[in-house]
Design a protein around this motif. Structure first.
Motif, PDB file in Angstrom:
ATOM      1  N   TRP A  18      -3.541  -1.898   6.785  1.00  0.00           N
ATOM      2  CA  TRP A  18      -4.498  -2.188   5.709  1.00  0.00           C
ATOM      3  C   TRP A  18      -5.325  -3.440   5.967  1.00  0.00           C
ATOM      4  O   TRP A  18      -6.131  -3.813   5.156  1.00  0.00           O
ATOM      5  N   GLN A  61       6.563  -0.451   6.922  1.00  0.00           N
ATOM      6  CA  GLN A  61       5.424  -1.242   6.451  1.00  0.00           C
ATOM      7  C   GLN A  61       5.157  -2.382   7.419  1.00  0.00           C
ATOM      8  O   GLN A  61       6.082  -2.998   7.944  1.00  0.00           O
ATOM      9  N   ALA A  63       2.294  -5.784   8.135  1.00  0.00           N
ATOM     10  CA  ALA A  63       1.225  -6.624   7.592  1.00  0.00           C
ATOM     11  C   ALA A  63       0.771  -7.603   8.673  1.00  0.00           C
ATOM     12  O   ALA A  63       1.555  -7.999   9.533  1.00  0.00           O
ATOM     13  N   VAL A 121       9.134  -5.337  -0.353  1.00  0.00           N
ATOM     14  CA  VAL A 121       8.182  -4.223  -0.338  1.00  0.00           C
ATOM     15  C   VAL A 121       6.821  -4.757  -0.752  1.00  0.00           C
ATOM     16  O   VAL A 121       6.705  -5.843  -1.294  1.00  0.00           O
ATOM     17  N   ASN A 122       5.800  -3.981  -0.469  1.00  0.00           N
ATOM     18  CA  ASN A 122       4.428  -4.335  -0.860  1.00  0.00           C
ATOM     19  C   ASN A 122       3.993  -5.695  -0.316  1.00  0.00           C
ATOM     20  O   ASN A 122       3.434  -6.510  -1.028  1.00  0.00           O
ATOM     21  N   THR A 124       1.728  -8.282   1.496  1.00  0.00           N
ATOM     22  CA  THR A 124       0.293  -8.443   1.751  1.00  0.00           C
ATOM     23  C   THR A 124       0.058  -9.876   2.232  1.00  0.00           C
ATOM     24  O   THR A 124       0.933 -10.729   2.096  1.00  0.00           O
ATOM     25  N   PHE A 132       4.727 -11.160  -1.617  1.00  0.00           N
ATOM     26  CA  PHE A 132       5.360  -9.932  -2.095  1.00  0.00           C
ATOM     27  C   PHE A 132       5.905 -10.171  -3.502  1.00  0.00           C
ATOM     28  O   PHE A 132       6.248 -11.299  -3.857  1.00  0.00           O
ATOM     29  N   HIS A 139       6.111 -13.748  -7.782  1.00  0.00           N
ATOM     30  CA  HIS A 139       5.971 -13.345  -6.383  1.00  0.00           C
ATOM     31  C   HIS A 139       6.650 -14.385  -5.496  1.00  0.00           C
ATOM     32  O   HIS A 139       7.059 -15.439  -5.968  1.00  0.00           O
TER      33      HIS A 139
END
Length: 158
Positions: A18, A61, A63, A121-122, A124, A132, A139
């Motif tokens: 991404w 995943q 990043a 997870v998630n 960025t 995250f 966060h």
């Protein structure tokens, strides 16, 4: 036309990063290991250290801290089921560094008898740091030391 992995019958793991549309690929072929970032728009390819000793899950995943064309860009791969990640710096590191972490536990049953470690997870990134979610409103931040393989995780809750 040759497959991205470079050989026929090669099983590939992949993750869409991404960040500017790059995709990370990793071969599970022990005879021809390869791990690289691929830009499907320009067909550019950036070689990364191989995962020959420890194959990645089929889908995971990933990043990036910056554009992968910038030397020193940190690539982070999250393990989907265990509290650990691997990272390397593009053009700087010749191997992946595994980092085990502890961001708390979560209850797995209604009675509160079964708990498990949380996994990130998630993930960025922004301005070289990785973020995250840690709670519904908070966060955490992962920071990498630019001079070495030291990382730290800072929990912040609003």
């Amino acid at each position: 036309m040759q497959p991205l992995g470079g050989g026929t019958g090669t099983s590939m793991s992949f993750a869409l990063t991404w960040k500017q549309g790059w995709i990370l690929y990793s071969s599970s072929d022990q005879n021809n290991p390869c791990t690289f970032l691929h830009d499907p728009r320009t067909l550019a390819r950036i070689e990364l250290p191989d995962f020959a000793r420890q194959p990645l899950p089929r889908v995971f995943q990933c990043a990036l801290s910056d554009k992968p064309t910038n030397a020193g860009c940190v690539v982070v791969i999250l393990h989907p089921d265990e509290p650990c990640f691997w990272y390397c710096r593009v053009g700087v590191m010749q191997e992946w560094i595994r980092h085990d972490y502890d961001v708390g536990s979560q209850q797995c049953d209604i009675q509160g008898l079964v708990w498990e470690k949380r996994v990130i997870v998630n993930l960025t990134s922004c301005k070289g740091k990785f973020y995250f979610p840690i709670t519904g409103v908070g966060h955490a931040v992962i920071e990498f030391n630019p001079r070495g393989p030291v990382t730290r995780i800072i929990k912040t809750v609003r």
